[in-house]
Write an enzyme that holds these catalytic residues in place. Structure first.
Site, mmCIF file in Angstrom:
data_model
loop_
_atom_site.group_PDB
_atom_site.id
_atom_site.type_symbol
_atom_site.label_atom_id
_atom_site.label_comp_id
_atom_site.label_asym_id
_atom_site.label_seq_id
_atom_site.Cartn_x
_atom_site.Cartn_y
_atom_site.Cartn_z
ATOM 1 N N GLU A 223 0.933 -1.152 0.100
ATOM 2 C CA GLU A 223 -0.055 0.077 -0.003
ATOM 3 C C GLU A 223 1.009 1.269 -0.015
ATOM 4 O O GLU A 223 1.785 1.374 0.692
ATOM 5 C CB GLU A 223 -0.917 -0.091 1.150
ATOM 6 C CG GLU A 223 -1.564 1.487 1.427
ATOM 7 C CD GLU A 223 -2.426 1.261 2.799
ATOM 8 O OE1 GLU A 223 -2.739 2.637 3.371
ATOM 9 O OE2 GLU A 223 -2.874 0.259 3.268
ATOM 10 N N GLU A 228 -2.859 11.818 3.116
ATOM 11 C CA GLU A 228 -3.592 11.319 3.993
ATOM 12 C C GLU A 228 -3.504 12.167 5.240
ATOM 13 O O GLU A 228 -2.416 12.220 5.481
ATOM 14 C CB GLU A 228 -3.364 9.916 4.281
ATOM 15 C CG GLU A 228 -4.067 9.178 5.390
ATOM 16 C CD GLU A 228 -3.881 7.781 5.624
ATOM 17 O OE1 GLU A 228 -5.025 7.033 5.871
ATOM 18 O OE2 GLU A 228 -2.750 7.360 5.373
#
Length: 867
Positions: A223, A228
């Site tokens: 990932e 974020e």
């Protein structure tokens, strides 16, 4: 006193115990090893421009304090699997500066030979993305993701993609708020570079936006988190993860997130997935390199300077651990990070759910505005490059037609096709002489031709005749007059009649064949002969011990739960044809002082313990150590040795308990661990839920019921999250039809579906525990299983997530003591009527199937009616 949840009704539960799982890939964890390592820890690396948090690294002997001095470089280069010693130095008790001996270097080498393979932009932005269309089952958040474009996902008048949280709808307590999660239909592997150009990113209390990538079998295959952040944080956090291991980097540029990002005009992120490592750059709007300002220019990463984060492949083989990635946008709400009490309190106040999720006006700034996402690759073929450019040209041609239409005349749009070199295996380009002279192209209006901003050096226009005048294609009455010369002769009429009967005959034969095909298909379907082996209605006054075995122990059943399961009829009450597993306070039987200090519970000496592990049978309360006697007495019963099945069906009608931290379960467990200890021999959780009142969505499973299969070659490789189903809002159910909770079939072995080949556990590569099975596709669910009914309380295995409302921590040394100390919080939520706080079972039925072949599916159904 917290408001009580409405009565929960879940009945009956039906499971066909012939089993399945969705296809998935196993997570290949990047292992972190170090000589002399002890327990895992988290460390922080601080430099001039970034803050790095290292996860899943083992603690090693500290290097000299001098080695821990942070470097002055503006680059953070992290080797997430380095076994180098981590030096620790602290100026005081509350400040620690950490560095890794091999973790910091200069700018990484990057490739510049990139070709555009996909451009997501303009009115077609969403055409090749998949909408999640479900509730948020990854973060434990309070979000329902939309299933397509509409009010929350659209292209605005400026041609930019908008993805937002619903800021117009008022929702009821216990409900989720609408939001967006999309992922690309294409995947992009090693050798790829993706660019995201945004004018605005979501921010606000309770928000958790991200632009990230993962594989279809996430968390396996790696990932990459490009962007974020949570709540009102004004800086971006980047991360690279593989399984449970990974590393985060905090970009401390003031304009990398939140309101500063929007006021600065946005910015551009670039993520490079290369064999040499993974690089992430962020450029505020006023410093975007020229080659990133539009998609027609070739990106040159070598000229961009030091990336904001770089993850070296020097000791982590990127191609081995990172599979092709799907790019993803999402905006979650609350959940495990944004809703974490400590994180939330850093920038926000109040309750994440009650003060924000329930308040639509809190999300006016919770939206992405994205100009484009462009993907490049060093592995692009001429074909993929041509097709990508072709899709770009399609949008430009459309713009030309609209522009011309505004001038009140019709202009034919040029049609482009890719031109490949003569060596291309797709063939050569036609020469100009091969095109008809009468098809000469009429020049386009100059204003329209200026709409094209991309180089067309690889394209040539297909010559097209320009219509001088409009010609209607509408049919007149004369066009509909039939010319039927065959009706004018006898032979013609005879031929028409013959054709009619041929047609009728063919239709009859085709219909007959279809009927026969359906009949033989039905005839060949397997017909299982069910044999009823248990029909328990609890009509007596006590538990039928010829069917049910009581389990007695105090060890928490491998979940470190807080109950002592007993033989007492107070905990297995049968009344009015309903068995109720009732939780009671241990202090009511041995006294409150004995629970916390100076009392020894020895179930072995009493001759009642059913576990062969001494720690599950003997415990002494000691206030100085924080050790207590399990504060709750409850019950667990099973049919092991009396009623078991290999393949079959279970139907059970139950009523969920009311009370915080109560954990009711209906399970099928293996009679013999043929393939080894849990989860090698499997576990089938037909039903489990939480008893917590619905005061907010701080827990993913509150007011929900779920069904799960547990399986894997080791305890830390349990793949339950790929074989589970959930029904939400069970407290609002009325009489209704049966609801399918979880059903799936598989066509290959679980070992293949799990892709366990390269997986490790405790530093060793795991082996396939199911090779001895005669029914390998079904293993481990091809053995005898027995039924278990259990009412648990609390535990530290993670089913109850850590949250501000939870009185104990899953990492605490004495979690049971913390739970008991907070009795004033949870005890008022336990209904005064023991039948309401207990786990009620109205009836249980079990059937076995006479085995005539391997059955390859499992299904869970749930029907609600009053109980």
């Amino acid at each position: 006193m917290a408001p009580r949840r409405p009565q929960q009704v879940i009945a009956p539960l039906v499971a066909l115990a012939v089993l399945s799982t969705p296809a998935f890939s196993a997570a290949v964890n990047a292992s972190t090893t170090s000589a002399g390592a002890s327990a895992p820890t988290s460390t922080v690396l601080v430099t001039e421009t970034s803050v790095v948090t290292l996860y899943a690294l083992t603690t090693v002997q500290a290097a000299a304090a001098a080695a821990a001095t942070p470097t002055s470089t503006s680059s953070i280069v992290v080797n997430a699997t380095s076994s180098a010693a981590i030096g620790l130095a602290a100026s005081n008790a509350s400040t620690a500066v950490v560095t890794a001996a091999t973790a910091v270097s200069t700018s990484p080498s990057t490739s510049s030979n990139y070709s555009l393979v996909k451009l997501y932009a303009g009115e077609t932005f969403f055409d090749e993305w998949t909408f999640w269309g479900n509730y948020d089952n990854l973060t434990g958040g309070s979000t329902d993701y939309v299933s397509g474009t509409g009010d929350l996902a659209y292209v605005n008048s400026a041609g930019n993609a908008i993805m937002k949280v619903d800021n117009a709808t008022e929702i009821s307590n216990g409900s989720n708020r609408g939001s967006v999660r999309i992922e690309t239909q294409e995947t992009y592997g090693v050798g790829s570079l993706w660019i995201m150009d945004a004018l605005h990113v979501p921010y606000g209390c309770s928000t958790w936006p991200a632009f990230w990538s993962a594989t279809k079998s996430w968390p396996a295959g790696g990932e990459i988190d490009t962007f974020e952040t949570v709540n009102l944080q004004s800086t971006n956090q980047m991360a690279v993860l593989n399984g449970n291991n990974g590393c985060t980097v905090r970009d401390i540029q003031a304009s990398s997130a939140g309101a500063p990002f929007a006021s600065g005009g946005g910015g551009v992120w670039a993520t490079e997935l290369a064999e040499t490592g993974i690089s992430i750059w962020f450029f505020p709007r006023d410093s975007v390199p020229a080659d990133l300002r539009n998609s027609s220019a070739m990106p040159l990463p070598a000229t961009w300077g030091t990336p904001s984060a770089y993850y070296s492949s020097s000791s982590c083989d990127i191609p081995s651990f990172f599979s092709p990635q799907r790019l993803t946008f999402d905006i979650a709400l609350c959940g495990d990070w944004a809703g974490n009490s400590a994180v939330f309190a850093e920038t926000c106040s109040g309750s994440c759910y009650n003060d924000y999720v329930l308040n639509a006006s809190a999300y006016d700034t919770a939206y992405f505005e994205v100009q484009r996402v462009a993907v490049y690759t060093t592995n692009a073929t001429e074909l993929s490059e041509g097709l990508a450019l072709q899709s770009t040209l399609t949008a430009q041609v459309r713009a030309q037609v609209l522009f011309a239409g505004a001038k009140r005349y019709i202009m034919p749009a040029p049609v482009f096709r890719p031109v490949f070199p003569s060596s291309s295996r797709l063939g050569r380009q036609p020469s100009t002489d091969e095109l008809s002279e009468k098809d000469e192209e009429k020049p386009l209006d100059d204003t329209a031709s200026r709409a094209s901003s991309i180089s067309l050096s690889h394209y040539s226009p297909i010559k097209r005749r320009h219509s001088e005048a409009f010609v209607s294609r509408r049919k007149t009455a004369e066009d509909f007059k039939l010319k039927e010369p065959w009706h004018k002769s006898r032979d013609g009429r005879r031929a028409l009649s013959n054709q009619y009967w041929v047609f009728v005959t063919l239709v009859f034969l085709g219909g007959s064949g279809a009927v026969l095909l359906l009949f033989f298909t039905w005839w060949n379907l397997p017909r299982h002969e069910y044999c009823l082996i248990l029909d328990e209605n609890f009509d007596g006054h006590s538990l039928n011990t010829s069917i049910w075995n009581r389990e007695v122990q105090s060890g928490g059943f491998d979940n470190n739960e807080f109950e002592w399961t007993t033989l007492s009829p107070n905990n297995t009450l049968i009344q009015d044809g309903v068995l109720t597993l009732v939780p009671t306070l241990t202090s009511e039987s041995i006294g409150e002082a004995a629970v916390v200090d100076g009392y020894t519970l020895n179930l072995t000496a009493l001759g009642t313990c059913t576990s062969d592990v001494p720690a599950n049978c003997i415990i002494t309360s000691d206030a100085s150590k924080g050790t207590i006697i399990p504060p709750i007495q409850t019950a667990r019963i099973n049919t092991n040795g009396t009623r078991t099945m290999k393949y079959g069906r279970v139907e059970i009608r139950v009523r969920a308990p009311t009370g915080s931290w109560l954990w009711p379960r209906v399970m099928l467990l293996p009679v013999n661990n043929v393939y080894g200890a849990w989860p090698k021999s499997g576990e089938i959780d037909i039903y489990e839920s939480m008893g917590n009142p619905v005061t907010g969505r701080y827990q993913n499973y509150v007011n929900s019921a779920q069904s799960i299969l547990h399986w894997g070659p080791a305890a830390d490789l349990d793949r339950y999250y790929f074989t589970k189903g959930m029904i939400t809002r069970i407290s609002t159910w009325k009489d209704s039809r049966a609801r399918n909770v979880f059903q799936h079939s598989w066509k290959q072995t679980l070992w293949s579906l799990g892709d366990f080949t390269a997986s490790t556990s405790n530093g060793s590569i795991v082996t396939n525990p199911w090779t001895s099975s005669n029914h390998s596709k079904m293993a481990p669910f091809d053995q005898e299983f027995f039924l278990t009914l259990h009412l648990g309380v609390g535990g530290t295995n993670g089913y109850f997530l850590d949250d501000a409302d939870k009185p104990w921590s899953n990492d605490a040394l004495t979690p049971a003591s913390e739970f008991w100390a907070a009795k004033s919080q949870w005890w008022p939520t336990w209904a005064g009527d023991h039948r309401r706080r207990g786990f009620g079972i109205d009836y249980v039925k079990m059937w076995t199937i006479k085995e005539k072949g391997v059955v390859s599916w499992i299904s869970f159904f749930r029907k609600s009616n009053s109980l």
